[in-house]
Write a protein that holds these residues in place. Structure first.
Motif, PDB file in Angstrom:
ATOM      1  N   GLY B  53      38.244  62.923  76.314  1.00  0.00           N
ATOM      2  CA  GLY B  53      37.593  63.809  75.362  1.00  0.00           C
ATOM      3  C   GLY B  53      36.142  64.066  75.700  1.00  0.00           C
ATOM      4  N   ASP B  54      35.324  64.144  74.678  1.00  0.00           N
ATOM      5  CA  ASP B  54      33.899  64.452  74.839  1.00  0.00           C
ATOM      6  C   ASP B  54      33.267  63.489  75.838  1.00  0.00           C
ATOM      7  OD1 ASP B  54      31.222  65.117  72.428  1.00  0.00           O
ATOM      8  OD2 ASP B  54      31.277  65.201  74.611  1.00  0.00           O
ATOM      9  N   THR B  55      32.613  64.055  76.825  1.00  0.00           N
ATOM     10  CA  THR B  55      32.084  63.211  77.906  1.00  0.00           C
ATOM     11  C   THR B  55      30.788  62.513  77.535  1.00  0.00           C
ATOM     12  OG1 THR B  55      30.995  65.145  78.865  1.00  0.00           O
ATOM     13  CG2 THR B  55      33.184  64.577  79.711  1.00  0.00           C
ATOM     14  N   LEU B  56      30.184  62.888  76.439  1.00  0.00           N
ATOM     15  CA  LEU B  56      28.993  62.201  75.948  1.00  0.00           C
ATOM     16  C   LEU B  56      29.423  61.320  74.786  1.00  0.00           C
ATOM     17  CD1 LEU B  56      25.910  61.905  76.255  1.00  0.00           C
ATOM     18  CD2 LEU B  56      25.664  63.715  74.539  1.00  0.00           C
ATOM     19  N   VAL B  57      29.280  60.018  74.967  1.00  0.00           N
ATOM     20  CA  VAL B  57      29.748  59.094  73.933  1.00  0.00           C
ATOM     21  C   VAL B  57      28.569  58.334  73.335  1.00  0.00           C
ATOM     22  CG1 VAL B  57      32.054  58.831  74.851  1.00  0.00           C
ATOM     23  CG2 VAL B  57      30.269  57.329  75.672  1.00  0.00           C
ATOM     24  N   GLN B  58      28.669  58.136  72.054  1.00  0.00           N
ATOM     25  CA  GLN B  58      27.631  57.406  71.337  1.00  0.00           C
ATOM     26  C   GLN B  58      28.092  55.978  71.096  1.00  0.00           C
ATOM     27  OE1 GLN B  58      24.688  58.925  70.719  1.00  0.00           O
ATOM     28  NE2 GLN B  58      25.563  60.736  71.712  1.00  0.00           N
ATOM     29  N   GLY B  59      27.146  55.059  71.178  1.00  0.00           N
ATOM     30  CA  GLY B  59      27.499  53.673  70.948  1.00  0.00           C
ATOM     31  C   GLY B  59      26.623  53.042  69.883  1.00  0.00           C
ATOM     32  N   ILE B  60      26.642  51.729  69.907  1.00  0.00           N
ATOM     33  CA  ILE B  60      25.828  51.003  68.936  1.00  0.00           C
ATOM     34  C   ILE B  60      24.403  50.862  69.457  1.00  0.00           C
ATOM     35  CG2 ILE B  60      27.814  49.747  68.035  1.00  0.00           C
ATOM     36  CD1 ILE B  60      26.829  47.309  69.665  1.00  0.00           C
ATOM     37  N   LYS B  61      23.493  50.491  68.586  1.00  0.00           N
ATOM     38  CA  LYS B  61      22.101  50.207  68.922  1.00  0.00           C
ATOM     39  C   LYS B  61      21.392  51.408  69.530  1.00  0.00           C
ATOM     40  CE  LYS B  61      23.095  45.340  69.799  1.00  0.00           C
ATOM     41  NZ  LYS B  61      22.714  44.130  70.521  1.00  0.00           N
ATOM     42  N   GLY B  62      21.851  52.627  69.252  1.00  0.00           N
ATOM     43  CA  GLY B  62      21.176  53.825  69.736  1.00  0.00           C
ATOM     44  C   GLY B  62      21.471  54.200  71.175  1.00  0.00           C
ATOM     45  N   PHE B  63      22.443  53.558  71.794  1.00  0.00           N
ATOM     46  CA  PHE B  63      22.801  53.870  73.177  1.00  0.00           C
ATOM     47  C   PHE B  63      23.809  55.019  73.240  1.00  0.00           C
ATOM     48  CE2 PHE B  63      20.787  50.748  75.836  1.00  0.00           C
ATOM     49  CZ  PHE B  63      20.474  49.708  74.964  1.00  0.00           C
ATOM     50  N   ALA B  65      26.185  57.274  76.508  1.00  0.00           N
ATOM     51  CA  ALA B  65      26.540  57.331  77.920  1.00  0.00           C
ATOM     52  C   ALA B  65      27.255  58.637  78.189  1.00  0.00           C
ATOM     53  CB  ALA B  65      27.417  56.148  78.319  1.00  0.00           C
ATOM     54  N   GLU B  66      27.117  59.127  79.407  1.00  0.00           N
ATOM     55  CA  GLU B  66      27.749  60.376  79.792  1.00  0.00           C
ATOM     56  C   GLU B  66      28.676  60.157  80.966  1.00  0.00           C
ATOM     57  OE1 GLU B  66      25.084  63.577  80.660  1.00  0.00           O
ATOM     58  OE2 GLU B  66      26.689  65.069  80.497  1.00  0.00           O
ATOM     59  N   PHE B  67      29.912  60.584  80.815  1.00  0.00           N
ATOM     60  CA  PHE B  67      30.911  60.514  81.871  1.00  0.00           C
ATOM     61  C   PHE B  67      30.833  61.792  82.694  1.00  0.00           C
ATOM     62  CE2 PHE B  67      34.596  59.810  84.225  1.00  0.00           C
ATOM     63  CZ  PHE B  67      35.543  60.799  84.060  1.00  0.00           C
ATOM     64  N   LYS B  68      30.637  61.640  83.998  1.00  0.00           N
ATOM     65  CA  LYS B  68      30.622  62.792  84.902  1.00  0.00           C
ATOM     66  C   LYS B  68      31.656  62.537  85.982  1.00  0.00           C
ATOM     67  CE  LYS B  68      25.825  64.221  84.173  1.00  0.00           C
ATOM     68  NZ  LYS B  68      24.523  64.549  84.795  1.00  0.00           N
ATOM     69  N   ARG B  69      32.789  63.209  85.839  1.00  0.00           N
ATOM     70  CA  ARG B  69      33.885  62.994  86.779  1.00  0.00           C
ATOM     71  C   ARG B  69      33.489  63.395  88.188  1.00  0.00           C
ATOM     72  NH1 ARG B  69      39.191  62.555  85.739  1.00  0.00           N
ATOM     73  NH2 ARG B  69      38.912  63.395  83.643  1.00  0.00           N
ATOM     74  N   SER B  70      32.740  64.501  88.313  1.00  0.00           N
ATOM     75  CA  SER B  70      32.379  65.013  89.646  1.00  0.00           C
ATOM     76  C   SER B  70      31.492  64.027  90.406  1.00  0.00           C
ATOM     77  CB  SER B  70      31.671  66.361  89.520  1.00  0.00           C
ATOM     78  OG  SER B  70      30.478  66.224  88.778  1.00  0.00           O
ATOM     79  N   GLN B  71      30.755  63.227  89.674  1.00  0.00           N
ATOM     80  CA  GLN B  71      29.862  62.257  90.309  1.00  0.00           C
ATOM     81  C   GLN B  71      30.401  60.828  90.214  1.00  0.00           C
ATOM     82  OE1 GLN B  71      25.855  62.753  88.779  1.00  0.00           O
ATOM     83  NE2 GLN B  71      26.010  64.980  88.852  1.00  0.00           N
ATOM     84  N   SER B  72      31.566  60.678  89.611  1.00  0.00           N
ATOM     85  CA  SER B  72      32.134  59.331  89.383  1.00  0.00           C
ATOM     86  C   SER B  72      31.088  58.417  88.761  1.00  0.00           C
ATOM     87  CB  SER B  72      32.643  58.729  90.698  1.00  0.00           C
ATOM     88  OG  SER B  72      33.699  59.492  91.227  1.00  0.00           O
ATOM     89  N   SER B  73      30.433  58.932  87.732  1.00  0.00           N
ATOM     90  CA  SER B  73      29.356  58.155  87.116  1.00  0.00           C
ATOM     91  C   SER B  73      29.556  58.031  85.618  1.00  0.00           C
ATOM     92  CB  SER B  73      27.998  58.789  87.410  1.00  0.00           C
ATOM     93  OG  SER B  73      27.862  60.021  86.727  1.00  0.00           O
ATOM     94  N   PHE B  74      28.945  57.022  85.081  1.00  0.00           N
ATOM     95  CA  PHE B  74      28.989  56.762  83.635  1.00  0.00           C
ATOM     96  C   PHE B  74      27.673  56.064  83.305  1.00  0.00           C
ATOM     97  CE2 PHE B  74      30.864  56.655  79.618  1.00  0.00           C
ATOM     98  CZ  PHE B  74      30.961  55.376  79.078  1.00  0.00           C
ATOM     99  N   ASN B  75      26.611  56.852  83.259  1.00  0.00           N
ATOM    100  CA  ASN B  75      25.271  56.299  83.069  1.00  0.00           C
ATOM    101  C   ASN B  75      24.957  56.066  81.596  1.00  0.00           C
ATOM    102  OD1 ASN B  75      25.047  56.484  85.812  1.00  0.00           O
ATOM    103  ND2 ASN B  75      23.691  58.280  85.774  1.00  0.00           N
ATOM    104  N   LEU B  76      24.265  54.986  81.363  1.00  0.00           N
ATOM    105  CA  LEU B  76      23.894  54.581  79.998  1.00  0.00           C
ATOM    106  C   LEU B  76      22.447  54.978  79.731  1.00  0.00           C
ATOM    107  CD1 LEU B  76      24.826  52.791  77.492  1.00  0.00           C
ATOM    108  CD2 LEU B  76      23.601  50.929  78.639  1.00  0.00           C
TER     109      LEU B  76
END
Lengths: 110, 111
Positions: B53-63, B65-76
């Motif tokens: 689904g949505d590639t920008l995910v929200q977490g706890i403590k204000g963090f 992360a964005e999933f970028k399939r083309s870059q195989s990345s998941f930066n926080l």
């Protein structure tokens, strides 16, 4: 608090000895996972149990074994301990593809 | 087999500044991706997860992360760091419920 409990919190023993680490999963979780965290190897998956049956194995040494009991608690047995087995051992349980980690057992082998 | 790379071993950031932690993964299928945080002497706490689904995910403590399939990345990321964010952060890939972790990034927060 994740709901996963592990005992003991700390364990100090000598080389060649055998120890047992205990884990109780969150209420309702059928899966239990064991991980080892060490300075040189990082966090490594050891083994998974699901409802009493072994489901997956990772980098677990032959000197190590685990089991999951009918009440779903699990034990990790480490034998013929070596200095390099000193590490933090985590247990986790899962639901909905999320793993919830216990506080860990810190094992020191002298 | 899947693998996870966290290129930064240690990051120092000033309190109130933004933070970005990098994570690259190697995995054949659509991965389940996670970020965990470990405070000194503590266990691992889940910050956020991505399954689909949505590639920008929200977490706890204000963090977030964005999933970028083309870059195989998941930066926080976190827009404004608090002193309590000092900890070690682990990116992980899930396959058949087993997690493979990166080596971790230690974050130091200076006043």
């Amino acid at each position: 608090d994740s709901g996963v409990t592990q005992t003991p919190k700390h364990l100090i023993t000598a080389t060649g000895q055998r120890v047992t680490l205990r884990c109780s999963p969150r209420s309702g979780d059928l899966s239990v996972y064991w991980y080892q965290q060490s300075l040189d190897q990082g966090l490594q998956f050891l083994i998974q149990y699901y409802n009493g049956e072994e489901r997956a194995k990772g980098n677990i040494l032959e000197r190590f074994s685990a089991q999951q009991f009918p009440d779903l608690h699990s034990e990790l047995n480490l034998s013929s301990l070596e200095l390099g087995d000193s590490a933090l051992y985590f247990c986790a349980s899962s639901s909905n593809n999320e793993q919830f980690f216990g506080p860990g057992t810190r094992l020191t082998v002298l | 087999a899947q693998s996870v790379t966290q290129p930064d071993i240690h990051i120092t950031v000033s309190e109130g500044a933004s933070l970005e932690l990098r994570c690259n993964y190697s995995y054949g299928a659509t991965p389940y991706l996670f970020w965990y945080v470990q405070s000194p002497g503590q266990g691992l706490q889940l910050l956020l997860k991505y399954f689909s689904g949505d590639t920008l995910v929200q977490g706890i403590k204000g963090f977030e992360a964005e999933f970028k399939r083309s870059q195989s990345s998941f930066n926080l990321r976190k827009p404004s760091v608090h002193w309590s964010d000092a900890a070690e952060y682990f990116c992980a890939v899930g396959e058949n419920y087993k997690l493979s972790f990166g080596a971790g990034t230690t974050v130091t927060v200076r006043a």
